[in-house]
Design an enzyme around this catalytic site. Structure first.
Site, short mmCIF file in Angstrom:
data_model
loop_
_atom_site.label_atom_id
_atom_site.label_comp_id
_atom_site.label_asym_id
_atom_site.label_seq_id
_atom_site.Cartn_x
_atom_site.Cartn_y
_atom_site.Cartn_z
CB CYS A 1 -28.35 -6.56 -1.77
SG CYS A 1 -28.35 -4.68 -3.43
CB CYS B 1 -24.90 -6.95 2.86
SG CYS B 1 -25.81 -6.13 4.31
CB CYS C 1 -24.47 -3.97 7.57
SG CYS C 1 -25.89 -2.07 7.69
#
Length: 139
Positions: free
Chosen positions: A13, A87, A91
């Site tokens: 997150c 997020c 990533c």
């Protein structure tokens, strides 16, 4: 994943101070040493959200000593399953990994009363994840 290698899960997150910390703690609690657990944040906070620590303590899990960690490409590469929680595109993507995106409210700035339903939703999702990874995988 072979029968001889335990699965590895990375929870991500933004601040690694709430959702991903709760998910990692629940997975560790439910799966024990049957799953390798990691958590990280794309922009880690200085400390875990105190309301999250309190909410987890209410269910018998102590995360007071946990510290937010920065998301690295190495952590993603070392994981079989990467679960993101708000997020976005931060990533890194590597083929061969399983990516899941859990839409969950952000506990940042919330009191413990607002964190409890988020905690309970995460616990339910992690319980299902354990069944998929451990029970069916060894079944």
């Amino acid at each position: 994943m072979s029968d001889f290698q335990k699965p590895s899960v990375l929870f991500v997150c933004v601040h690694n101070a709430g959702r991903s910390q709760m998910a990692a703690a629940f997975l560790t609690d439910l799966a024990g040493d049957r799953v390798e657990v990691r958590s990280a944040g794309s922009a880690p906070a200085e400390h875990v959200n105190p309301a999250v620590v309190e909410a987890m303590a209410e269910v018998g899990i102590d995360i007071a000593a946990e510290m937010p960690k920065v998301l690295t490409a190495e952590a993603v590469q070392a994981s079989d399953v990467v679960i993101t929680m708000g997020c976005g595109d931060a990533c890194p993507y590597f083929s061969g990994k399983t990516y899941l995106d859990w839409k969950l409210d952000d506990p940042a700035g919330q009191g413990v009363a607002a964190v409890r339903p988020i905690r309970d939703e995460i616990r339910a999702r992690v319980h299902n994840l354990v069944e998929e990874l451990v029970l069916r995988g060894r079944g």
